[in-house]
Write a protein that holds these residues in place. Structure first.
Motif, PDB file in Angstrom:
ATOM      1  N   LEU A 212      26.247  31.018  21.747  1.00  0.00           N
ATOM      2  CA  LEU A 212      27.136  30.240  22.607  1.00  0.00           C
ATOM      3  C   LEU A 212      28.415  31.052  22.670  1.00  0.00           C
ATOM      4  CD1 LEU A 212      27.982  27.744  24.234  1.00  0.00           C
ATOM      5  CD2 LEU A 212      28.785  26.721  22.089  1.00  0.00           C
ATOM      6  N   PHE A 213      28.680  31.658  23.835  1.00  0.00           N
ATOM      7  CA  PHE A 213      29.816  32.557  23.991  1.00  0.00           C
ATOM      8  C   PHE A 213      30.926  31.829  24.733  1.00  0.00           C
ATOM      9  CE2 PHE A 213      32.366  35.923  25.814  1.00  0.00           C
ATOM     10  CZ  PHE A 213      32.409  36.870  24.798  1.00  0.00           C
ATOM     11  N   ILE A 214      32.004  31.528  24.018  1.00  0.00           N
ATOM     12  CA  ILE A 214      33.114  30.754  24.564  1.00  0.00           C
ATOM     13  C   ILE A 214      34.215  31.706  25.011  1.00  0.00           C
ATOM     14  CG2 ILE A 214      34.885  29.048  24.002  1.00  0.00           C
ATOM     15  CD1 ILE A 214      32.906  27.975  21.853  1.00  0.00           C
ATOM     16  N   SER A 215      34.673  31.539  26.243  1.00  0.00           N
ATOM     17  CA  SER A 215      35.716  32.438  26.750  1.00  0.00           C
ATOM     18  C   SER A 215      36.386  31.826  27.980  1.00  0.00           C
ATOM     19  CB  SER A 215      35.119  33.801  27.105  1.00  0.00           C
ATOM     20  OG  SER A 215      36.107  34.683  27.598  1.00  0.00           O
ATOM     21  N   HIS A 216      37.609  32.284  28.255  1.00  0.00           N
ATOM     22  CA  HIS A 216      38.269  31.948  29.519  1.00  0.00           C
ATOM     23  C   HIS A 216      38.210  33.124  30.485  1.00  0.00           C
ATOM     24  CE1 HIS A 216      41.402  34.022  27.187  1.00  0.00           C
ATOM     25  NE2 HIS A 216      41.820  34.461  28.366  1.00  0.00           N
ATOM     26  N   ASP A 217      37.673  34.259  30.009  1.00  0.00           N
ATOM     27  CA  ASP A 217      37.609  35.484  30.806  1.00  0.00           C
ATOM     28  C   ASP A 217      36.267  35.542  31.529  1.00  0.00           C
ATOM     29  OD1 ASP A 217      37.418  38.099  31.798  1.00  0.00           O
ATOM     30  OD2 ASP A 217      38.686  38.888  30.193  1.00  0.00           O
ATOM     31  N   LEU A 218      36.289  35.263  32.817  1.00  0.00           N
ATOM     32  CA  LEU A 218      35.044  35.196  33.580  1.00  0.00           C
ATOM     33  C   LEU A 218      34.375  36.559  33.732  1.00  0.00           C
ATOM     34  CD1 LEU A 218      36.346  32.697  36.227  1.00  0.00           C
ATOM     35  CD2 LEU A 218      34.376  32.299  34.775  1.00  0.00           C
ATOM     36  N   SER A 219      35.131  37.633  33.694  1.00  0.00           N
ATOM     37  CA  SER A 219      34.549  38.969  33.783  1.00  0.00           C
ATOM     38  C   SER A 219      33.733  39.290  32.539  1.00  0.00           C
ATOM     39  CB  SER A 219      35.655  40.020  33.967  1.00  0.00           C
ATOM     40  OG  SER A 219      36.380  39.783  35.150  1.00  0.00           O
ATOM     41  N   VAL A 220      34.258  38.928  31.376  1.00  0.00           N
ATOM     42  CA  VAL A 220      33.537  39.146  30.124  1.00  0.00           C
ATOM     43  C   VAL A 220      32.282  38.284  30.077  1.00  0.00           C
ATOM     44  CG1 VAL A 220      33.670  38.827  27.621  1.00  0.00           C
ATOM     45  CG2 VAL A 220      35.586  39.853  28.844  1.00  0.00           C
TER      46      VAL A 220
END
Length: 324
Positions: A212-220
């Motif tokens: 489960l990869f949590i991020s605010h960076d849509l490119s990543v």
């Protein structure tokens, strides 16, 4: 829950009480950090969980691992209910479910050597002899791109990227099957981000991990995820395969997020969606669709009726009255 699912979340809620201890407080209020969230994560895949800061992404990840106690809902891991486990059973399960925290400076104990940090979980779970744990630690350091002699050093002697590699090694020490990666590259330089992302992908293939990869960076998220779930104010508003959600986003909030991603080519232009107003407070979330007060396409029903997460195409679900 299907045979393909490793993790299944049903109606997950996490409310935090506020106002306790106030002198004239008559009514206890709650921050609705996560509010009735349902999704699944398939074996071997990476599910990206994205959204603005404060939308409940990290709280969701910690609630799944029961690092914080959910207010309500069901958590299932390979067909077994995590919600009802006693402390002893949950402790045994934790070997299969690990986390990589966001801040590589705050997540490592400065008073312990790197070897002690990586080997602590094995020691607590009484896995192997002291010599075997040392060999495993050395192997993990090499696996994440560090040297064996680094085991004798302390966290302050390393860069942020190296410290995050140490945190990844610690997460792998118990041979987990599921890893919550909570903003694991947001505190790193861009060049180091790419190295850590590539490392996570290599480790996933090597050890058959589910993320489960949590991020605010849509490119990543686009680079690492198989499917993407978009979260707004404690709710999942859209979930779909990566290619679908980036090429054909259907929820207005997802469209606005993607329109805000910078384009590296200055000769290209993108039409941006300007959202009105501010994000509502999770203390008093608006009725109906939580996005309606900022949505440029809102309907009359949006302010009074909450849309459910409905399947509009195979493996593509959206919570929006426009898509019913």
């Amino acid at each position: 829950m299907t045979a393909e699912d490793l993790v299944r979340i049903i109606g997950l809620k996490k409310y935090f009480p506020v106002g306790e201890g106030r002198l004239f407080s008559r009514k206890k209020e709650y921050v609705h950090a996560v509010d009735d969230v349902t999704f699944s994560i398939r074996k071997g895949e990476t599910l990206g969980l994205v959204g603005e800061s404060g939308c409940g992404k990290s709280t969701t990840g910690m609630a799944i691992l029961k690092l914080i106690e959910p207010t309500a809902g069901e958590i299932w891991f390979e067909g077994n209910s995590v919600t009802t486990l006693d402390k002893r059973s949950l402790r045994r399960l934790r070997k299969d479910m690990q986390i990589i925290f966001q801040d590589p400076y705050a997540s490592l104990n400065e008073r312990m050597t790197v070897g002690e940090i990586i080997g602590e979980g094995m020691k607590i779970n009484r896995l192997g002899t002291k010599h075997e744990r040392g060999e495993k630690t050395a192997e993990l350091l090499e696996t994440v791109g560090l040297r064996v002699e680094h085991a004798r050093r302390y966290p302050h002697e390393f860069s942020s990227g190296q410290r995050q590699r140490i945190a990844i090694a610690r997460a792998l020490a118990l041979n987990p099957r599921f890893v919550v990666a909570d903003e694991p590259v947001s505190a790193l330089d861009v060049s180091i981000q790419a190295q850590v992302i590539n490392l996570l992908m290599e480790l996933q293939d090597r050890f058959h991990l589910t993320y489960l990869f949590i991020s605010h960076d849509l490119s990543v998220v686009k680079h690492i995820s198989d499917r993407v779930a978009v979260m707004y104010l404690g709710k999942i508003v859209e979930i779909a395969p990566r290619g679908v959600i980036y090429a054909h986003p259907r929820h207005p909030y997802t469209q606005a997020l993607l329109a805000a991603v910078p384009i590296p080519d200055p000769s290209l232009e993108r039409k941006r969606t300007i959202l009105e107003g501010d994000i509502p407070s999770p203390l008093h979330p608006p009725p109906g669709c939580r996005f309606h007060n900022r949505c440029p396409s809102r309907l009359s029903d949006c302010s009074s009726s909450e849309p459910g997460l409905r399947e509009i195409a195979p493996d593509h679900r959206v919570a929006c009255h426009l898509r019913t």
